[in-house]
Design an enzyme around this catalytic site. Structure first.
Site: not given
Ligand code: PLP
Length: 497
Positions: A112
């Site tokens: 993120k």
């Molecule tokens: C947010 C997240 C995801 C999922 O990603 P999306 O964009 O919501 O599909 C997967 N793995 C981790 C570690 C995350 O923080």
């Protein structure tokens, strides 16, 4: 060429990109989308000559035309020059006959960061001098952490994060409570993630709150539905392709596949955008955990959220409504906003919707889908570590068996697995998988993993245990709105902000 955004639920909406970023989502609750995405093709030959920020500049310029080239350059510099521990930003690592794209080299060691380091910079250039924005985020862990790191100490902006009391991992809690900025606020609530999320949504529409914070302050979201978070994620698909060219695995024009651990569908949707912009992607493989709404959808075209909710070892994928899937429905229905609105209305009244055969078939042309339960996730962490000495976090591991199934059907096309977090963010599950147990203490478990694997621990995850912890109140869900009003007045009473 038309570069105004519209809403997935109302084709009469037209909005420029700066406004769309500040607003977050449309008043009709739809998401902002750019019609005719494939009209904006990128020249593959020339983008492949750029470094990461150069590629990002080309993509942002195409999709966010209201920003000048100078503004974009400045944003990219501020987002990526110092906060990632590698110049490649998202390095590609070969493991056996597949590659792992490591998206976790940012300040909080989760993918993120790629979006949330850039979003505040874009927002800063989108705001008028008199405007102020308070970002609200409900989090089950990673979003709040990465959003605090991205927005801390930014001018004209503040951030308030709510997390369920006792509902995030000890590492994530420590990360949030040690992120100190002059504009950051964190509270835990007596309730679960859904309570936090529902109340944040209510605050956005609360007229009383709007009156109290005044007309120059708006509330916005750092959720993955913001186009300012989605668009930065397109870049690493191009970067992965470039790294395969550089290591002589492919030639320009060859097709490749990606497997993506999926929750809210933001990460993998960015891959679909990359394909529409001209990146030669054959299949995008969606990997879910035991919360496998999407895997069921692929069987019969029914999206049904009325189901048991599982708390898994990959908590950032514990989601029943993948918000960004709405954007895919928009494109795959032939940009039919009326149709999407009907589906979303069905979802909110009946908890489910059914798409037409045509729409399902069009989705299947670009995507495949599978899932891994907790057992499969731990097996995968163990197998990949023992066979190839590569250590995956549980989210990345949710993609492993799903990816292997696709590789059996198509062994020729190069495969890239997206890795969404450092294994040191989810140490209990990783330790259980490779050592058969974990220690009560997170610090000890981390050391145990390191002593066995010698995989380097990211600096930010060791530093947090020595930093002072900020005070954070535990509040009732119905006190969230007054908490926001109070924080708006504290953060923006300061002239600096
Ligand atoms: C947010 C997240 C995801 C999922 O990603 P999306 O964009 O919501 O599909 C997967 N793995 C981790 C570690 C995350 O923080």
């Amino acid at each position: 060429m038309e570069t105004q955004y519209t809403s997935t639920r109302n084709s009469n909406v037209h909005i420029n990109t700066k406004e769309a970023i500040v607003k977050g989502f449309s008043d009709d609750n739809g998401l902002f989308v750019l019609p005719h995405l494939s009209d904006h093709k990128i020249n593959l030959g020339s983008i492949m000559k750029q470094d990461y920020q150069g590629m990002a500049a080309i993509i942002l310029q195409k999709l966010l035309p209201d920003f000048s080239a100078t503004e974009i350059k400045q944003c990219l510099h501020d987002a990526y020059d110092h906060s990632f521990d590698t110049k490649k930003i998202t390095p590609l690592v070969q493991v056996d006959n597949f590659h792992v794209l490591e998206l976790f080299h940012g300040p909080t060691s989760a993918f993120k960061d790629v979006g949330l380091q850039l979003l505040p910079q874009l927002m800063k250039h989108a705001l008028k001098p008199e405007q102020r924005v308070m970002i609200l985020a409900a989090t089950s862990g990673d979003t709040g952490t990465a959003a605090l790191a991205g927005f801390k100490n930014t001018k004209q902006m503040g951030i308030t994060v709510f997390y369920p009391h006792g509902g995030v991992s000890p590492i994530q809690q420590q990360q949030m409570l040690t992120t100190k900025g002059n504009n950051t606020n964190v509270a835990s609530i007596k309730g679960n993630f859904d309570d936090a999320q529902t109340n944040v949504k209510k605050i956005f529409n609360n007229q009383n709150v709007k009156k109290q914070i005044g007309k120059h302050v708006s509330l916005s979201s750092a959720n993955s539905i913001n186009i300012g978070r989605l668009i930065p994620q397109i870049v690493y698909y191009f970067s992965a392709y470039q790294q395969l060219i550089q290591s002589h695995q492919i030639q320009i024009g060859d097709q490749i596949n990606f497997t993506v651990p999926t929750g809210n569908f933001g990460d993998i949707l960015a891959g679909y955008y990359a394909k529409k912009l001209g990146l030669p992607i054959k299949k995008l493989v969606i990997a879910c955990n035991a919360n496998n709404v999407l895997a069921d959808f692929f069987h019969d075209g029914v999206y049904n959220r009325n189901r048991k909710f599982y708390k898994t070892v990959a908590p950032s994928m514990d989601i029943q409504v993948s918000s960004n899937f709405e954007r895919l429905l928009y494109y795959k229905s032939g940009e039919n906003a009326e149709y999407v609105k009907q589906l979303m209305d069905d979802l909110s009244t009946n908890g489910q919707y059914r798409v037409s055969k045509d729409v399902l078939n069009r989705i299947k042309q670009d995507f495949s889908c599978g899932f891994s339960d907790d057992r499969a996730i731990e097996d995968s962490i163990k197998t990949v570590y023992q066979k190839y000495h590569y250590l995956m976090d549980p989210h990345t591991a949710a993609g492993y068996q799903v990816m292997r199934k696709i590789q059996k059907q198509d062994s020729k096309t190069p495969m890239i697995l997206l890795s969404t977090a450092s294994p040191y963010k989810f140490v209990s599950a990783v330790s259980d998988a490779i050592l058969g147990h974990h220690d009560q203490s997170v610090i000890q478990t981390t050391k145990n993993i390191y002593n066995t694997t010698k995989v380097k621990i990211p600096n930010n995850l060791t530093d947090i245990w020595d930093l002072p912890i900020a005070k954070s109140p535990v509040i009732e869900p119905n006190a969230m709105s007054s908490f926001v009003v109070q924080k708006v007045s504290e953060v923006f009473s300061n002239d600096q902000n």
